[in-house]
Design a protein around this motif. Structure first.
Motif, mmCIF file in Angstrom:
data_model
loop_
_atom_site.group_PDB
_atom_site.id
_atom_site.type_symbol
_atom_site.label_atom_id
_atom_site.label_comp_id
_atom_site.label_asym_id
_atom_site.label_seq_id
_atom_site.Cartn_x
_atom_site.Cartn_y
_atom_site.Cartn_z
ATOM 1 N N THR A 22 0.903 -1.190 0.066
ATOM 2 C CA THR A 22 0.078 0.111 0.086
ATOM 3 C C THR A 22 0.844 1.261 0.024
ATOM 4 O OG1 THR A 22 -1.249 -1.207 1.579
ATOM 5 C CG2 THR A 22 -2.173 0.809 1.042
ATOM 6 N N LEU A 23 2.024 1.102 0.873
ATOM 7 C CA LEU A 23 2.925 2.275 0.977
ATOM 8 C C LEU A 23 3.336 2.772 -0.431
ATOM 9 C CD1 LEU A 23 4.323 4.321 2.726
ATOM 10 C CD2 LEU A 23 6.170 2.764 2.494
ATOM 11 N N GLY A 24 3.853 1.754 -1.336
ATOM 12 C CA GLY A 24 4.413 1.837 -2.560
ATOM 13 C C GLY A 24 3.267 2.297 -3.340
ATOM 14 N N ASP A 25 2.106 1.740 -3.341
ATOM 15 C CA ASP A 25 1.089 2.323 -4.207
ATOM 16 C C ASP A 25 0.950 3.681 -4.189
ATOM 17 O OD1 ASP A 25 0.662 -0.189 -5.031
ATOM 18 O OD2 ASP A 25 -1.026 -0.624 -4.146
ATOM 19 N N LEU A 26 0.946 4.118 -2.665
ATOM 20 C CA LEU A 26 0.537 5.582 -2.215
ATOM 21 C C LEU A 26 1.602 6.642 -2.747
ATOM 22 C CD1 LEU A 26 -1.698 6.534 -0.593
ATOM 23 C CD2 LEU A 26 0.265 6.906 1.035
ATOM 24 N N VAL A 27 2.938 5.937 -2.624
ATOM 25 C CA VAL A 27 4.123 6.890 -3.062
ATOM 26 C C VAL A 27 4.163 7.013 -4.437
ATOM 27 C CG1 VAL A 27 6.640 7.319 -2.808
ATOM 28 C CG2 VAL A 27 5.177 6.557 -0.705
ATOM 29 N N THR A 35 12.578 -1.015 0.161
ATOM 30 C CA THR A 35 13.146 -0.376 1.156
ATOM 31 C C THR A 35 12.527 -0.135 2.506
ATOM 32 O OG1 THR A 35 13.887 1.032 -0.754
ATOM 33 C CG2 THR A 35 14.359 1.951 1.527
ATOM 34 N N ALA A 36 11.168 0.198 2.431
ATOM 35 C CA ALA A 36 10.576 0.273 3.646
ATOM 36 C C ALA A 36 10.211 -0.979 4.370
ATOM 37 C CB ALA A 36 9.093 0.511 3.403
ATOM 38 N N LYS A 37 10.091 -2.173 3.580
ATOM 39 C CA LYS A 37 9.894 -3.759 4.371
ATOM 40 C C LYS A 37 11.283 -3.890 4.676
ATOM 41 C CE LYS A 37 9.162 -6.930 1.459
ATOM 42 N NZ LYS A 37 8.353 -7.553 0.396
ATOM 43 N N ILE A 38 12.326 -3.833 4.155
ATOM 44 C CA ILE A 38 13.664 -4.533 4.528
ATOM 45 C C ILE A 38 14.111 -3.758 5.698
ATOM 46 C CG2 ILE A 38 16.060 -4.793 4.003
ATOM 47 C CD1 ILE A 38 14.941 -5.799 1.464
ATOM 48 N N PHE A 39 14.301 -2.453 5.898
ATOM 49 C CA PHE A 39 14.564 -1.576 6.714
ATOM 50 C C PHE A 39 13.926 -1.867 8.109
ATOM 51 C CE2 PHE A 39 17.375 0.344 3.708
ATOM 52 C CZ PHE A 39 18.429 0.562 4.574
ATOM 53 N N PHE A 40 12.406 -1.857 7.718
ATOM 54 C CA PHE A 40 11.449 -2.063 9.047
ATOM 55 C C PHE A 40 12.013 -3.377 9.702
ATOM 56 C CE2 PHE A 40 7.581 -4.242 10.580
ATOM 57 C CZ PHE A 40 7.136 -3.133 11.306
ATOM 58 N N MET A 41 12.161 -4.389 8.694
ATOM 59 C CA MET A 41 12.502 -5.927 9.470
ATOM 60 C C MET A 41 13.780 -5.720 10.077
ATOM 61 S SD MET A 41 10.703 -8.228 6.459
ATOM 62 C CE MET A 41 10.933 -9.731 7.591
#
Lengths: 318, 78
Positions: free
Chosen positions: A4-9, A33-39
């Protein structure tokens, strides 16, 4: 959530067409980027909290004086869970030699450590699923174990720089680690900071390459040339390609994700990941301080053959 | 005056450690005699295999990674 974040941005905010190459690549980049850094942050922190302080100094004490098979299993297992900075590989090597640990066991440790680490494993789990993660870990442990055995057959002692045998190591007198919750929290936060500081460039680079692959490489071409078992050059090609690319297992995961997504065969992808994580040119050059060129060439050769066999094996199984 | 040695082969983490120690000591107003140890034989002589390491007055206080600022300040506040 990350989708969703990817879609949004990318699609809403930047207004890029989802069907375009750029849209697909950027979407992959933002999402990963969001997923990997979050994890990464969560995983490194949790690991830091629970990991008993397993330093290489302690590993050496565990491995020392055990029968070879037990020493090797311990070395491989500990290598998989202890991270160390690649600039430590030389003192580590000397420390193992000085403790009378057989060279083959030391090589097993040196292979296992970069190839498998807890951060990579958890991210693999998150992105590629447990089957692939299990396969990767099992293959990595096997390569480390067998690779060390094969190295030993060649009597690698003759390729060790003579000065290594003369170094005498002192006993380490380190204060006991702080094991209270506050102490472990501080340690975990420090780990997150240090590991991210060291890794972020490689992770971004990996995601970038993965995104370009995802967005721009045509799927038919990939399936035709890298997909099945017909093109037997694909696996050795992947291993060769991995050697000059210096990264660690964590940085390669987004690349592997994009490759699999486009239909690259699983064995080819695994061989590529292993080659990048454990067979890098800079690492070889660092090891040159303790091992002569013929020994290094053998080390690289043994690893390359092992990765190629792993690749063929998984391609056949799939 | 405390005698502080940074053990390391000159990699990025070792340089970062040197800087952290230098700055923390200055901030605490501690007088230190800071030295970089790059000779492998000497590093191993302290029993350290994972660099960077930190030695204060002959005692290894840290090994394997860049120490965090708080910890370093703790060494000089005593």
């Amino acid at each position: 959530m990350f989708e969703t974040l990817g879609d949004l941005v990318v699609y809403r905010l930047l207004g890029i067409d989802p069907a375009s190459h750029l849209g697909a690549a950027l979407h992959f980049f933002v999402m990963d980027t969001a997923k990997i850094f979050f994890m990464l942050v969560i995983i490194i922190y949790v690991m830091g909290l629970f990991r008993a302080l397993l330093s290489p100094e302690r590993v050496r004490a565990y491995v020392r004086g055990k029968p070879t098979w037990a020493a090797r299993s311990t070395a491989v297992g500990l290598g998989a869970v202890t991270p160390f900075c690649s600039c430590s590989s030389v003192p580590l090597f000397i420390g193992f030699v000085e403790a009378g640990i057989p060279l083959g066991v030391t090589f097993s440790f040196l292979i296992a450590s970069p190839m498998i680490n807890e951060v990579a494993v958890v991210i693999l789990l998150g992105i590629l699923g447990w089957e692939l993660t299990l396969m990767y870990v099992a293959a990595g442990l096997t390569v480390a174990y067998v690779g060390g055995v094969v190295m030993e057959r060649f009597r690698p002692e003759r390729w060790v720089e003579p000065y290594v045998w003369q170094i005498h190591m002192g006993e380490l007198k380190m204060p006991e680690p702080d094991t209270s919750l506050a102490g472990r929290h501080r340690y975990a936060v420090g780990e997150v900071r240090e590991i991210l500081r060291r890794l972020w460039k490689w992770v971004l680079l990996g995601i970038g390459v993965g995104a370009l692959f995802h967005g721009y490489v045509p799927e038919d071409w990939v399936v035709k040339h890298l997909g099945g078992t017909e093109n037997w050059l694909a696996v050795p090609g992947a291993v060769l390609l991995g050697i000059p690319l210096y990264s660690n297992a964590t940085g390669v995961i987004p690349v592997a994700e994009a490759m699999l997504g486009k239909g690259v065969a699983i064995g080819t992808t695994l061989a590529f990941m292993m080659s990048i994580a454990a067979l890098s040119l800079p690492e070889m050059i660092i090891l040159r301080k303790v091992i002569l060129w013929p020994g290094l060439a053998l080390y690289a050769g043994v690893l390359a053959i092992a990765f190629i066999l792993v690749g063929y094996g998984f391609n056949l199984l799939a | 005056m405390k005698e502080v040695k940074i053990l390391g082969s000159g990699c990025a983490n070792c340089k970062a450690t040197y800087k952290v120690v230098e700055e923390a000591a200055k901030a605490q107003g501690a007088q230190i005699d800071l030295e970089k140890v790059e000779d492998l034989g000497r590093i191993m002589g302290y029993g350290v295999m994972s660099t960077p390491g930190v030695v204060i007055d002959g005692q290894v206080v840290h090994a394997g990674g860049v120490p965090d600022r708080k910890t370093v300040e703790g060494w000089f506040s005593r």
